[in-house]
Design a protein around this motif. Sequence first.
Motif, PDB file in Angstrom:
ATOM      1  N   ILE A   9       0.853  -1.185   0.000  1.00  0.00           N
ATOM      2  CA  ILE A   9       0.000   0.000   0.000  1.00  0.00           C
ATOM      3  C   ILE A   9       0.893   1.241   0.000  1.00  0.00           C
ATOM      4  CG2 ILE A   9      -1.820   1.223   1.234  1.00  0.00           C
ATOM      5  CD1 ILE A   9      -2.510  -1.527   2.540  1.00  0.00           C
ATOM      6  N   ALA A  43       1.410   4.260   1.028  1.00  0.00           N
ATOM      7  CA  ALA A  43       1.015   5.300   1.976  1.00  0.00           C
ATOM      8  C   ALA A  43       2.203   6.111   2.470  1.00  0.00           C
ATOM      9  CB  ALA A  43       0.279   4.689   3.158  1.00  0.00           C
ATOM     10  N   SER A  88      -2.708   3.659  -3.133  1.00  0.00           N
ATOM     11  CA  SER A  88      -2.604   3.957  -1.708  1.00  0.00           C
ATOM     12  C   SER A  88      -3.835   3.527  -0.924  1.00  0.00           C
ATOM     13  CB  SER A  88      -2.374   5.464  -1.507  1.00  0.00           C
ATOM     14  OG  SER A  88      -3.427   6.209  -2.108  1.00  0.00           O
ATOM     15  N   ASP A  89      -4.813   2.892  -1.574  1.00  0.00           N
ATOM     16  CA  ASP A  89      -5.978   2.400  -0.831  1.00  0.00           C
ATOM     17  C   ASP A  89      -6.304   0.987  -1.283  1.00  0.00           C
ATOM     18  OD1 ASP A  89      -8.615   2.499  -2.739  1.00  0.00           O
ATOM     19  OD2 ASP A  89      -7.152   4.011  -3.316  1.00  0.00           O
ATOM     20  N   CYS A  90      -6.883   0.237  -0.384  1.00  0.00           N
ATOM     21  CA  CYS A  90      -7.120  -1.192  -0.631  1.00  0.00           C
ATOM     22  C   CYS A  90      -8.085  -1.434  -1.777  1.00  0.00           C
ATOM     23  CB  CYS A  90      -7.638  -1.853   0.646  1.00  0.00           C
ATOM     24  SG  CYS A  90      -6.418  -1.950   1.963  1.00  0.00           S
ATOM     25  N   THR A 146      -6.367  -4.005   6.395  1.00  0.00           N
ATOM     26  CA  THR A 146      -5.642  -3.523   5.212  1.00  0.00           C
ATOM     27  C   THR A 146      -4.899  -4.677   4.533  1.00  0.00           C
ATOM     28  OG1 THR A 146      -3.846  -2.857   6.721  1.00  0.00           O
ATOM     29  CG2 THR A 146      -5.434  -1.162   6.043  1.00  0.00           C
TER      30      THR A 146
END
Length: 275
Positions: free
Chosen positions: A20, A22, A36-38, A91
């Motif tokens: 991810i 982030a 950056s997001d699931c 996550t």
Amino acid sequence: MAREARAVGVNWSFTPVLDINAAWRSSIVATRGYGSDCETIARHALPQIRVFQEEGIAATAKHWPGEWHDDRDQHLVTTINSLSMEDWEATHGRLYREAIDAGVMSVMTAHIALPAFAREVGQDDGADAYLPGSVSHPINTTLLRERLGFNGLVVSDASRMAGLSSVMEAVDSKVQIIASGGDVILFSLDFEAEMAGIRDALHAGRITRERFFDAVTRVLGLKAWAGLHRGDTLPALPDPARNADQMAELLHRAPVRKRTSTPPCRWTQSATGAC
């Protein structure tokens, strides 16, 4: 992508990346992760797993147990996934469970520590809690195999990366990769010595016979899935002289066609006809 890979002899891909993006300074994730997001990652990674494997290429979910929280580079130092297990489950845990449910054939375990899980299973908060995932029995066996139910092949990330080699000697790390639940070891600078070390560890009981033959069985299983036990051959590249369009499609290039006229000038022609 899968058909191109098959055409040049590939039957196992070390993708997709489930990390991810982030920690924006992370050179590990930023240039090769899906997002950056699931939701975004799952939307791309799960179809890749499905299509690659439909086309005869085993996919690999990586980098287990999940990268994003450390902007350092595991090629240089062991990195740390600092999430609580509740946040990890929401996550990384979610992404790996979905990849496993999609039938991903292999998982690549990386030189990433997950101290929250180490503490949960009773390891103290000292060095053992920060062992790289590639040599952690709790991460590879208790979490991946038992809790998430993964029944495929576990392959280590490059075993000469400093994220592992700074923690233990080369032979010991190879032994621990197998003992902790890994099935295939990537990279060796001294193949004979390290194979001898694994054999000695097996005879001494540092690697159990059950664990060793489990690893062998999983390797044979992946080979059987790929048809190698039948002597299947990968498709040969087409003859470019006879089928230029098919070759161009496989190599992701536009078909080459004969030029039928002089290309237009980029600038206005002069009175003499020159560009």
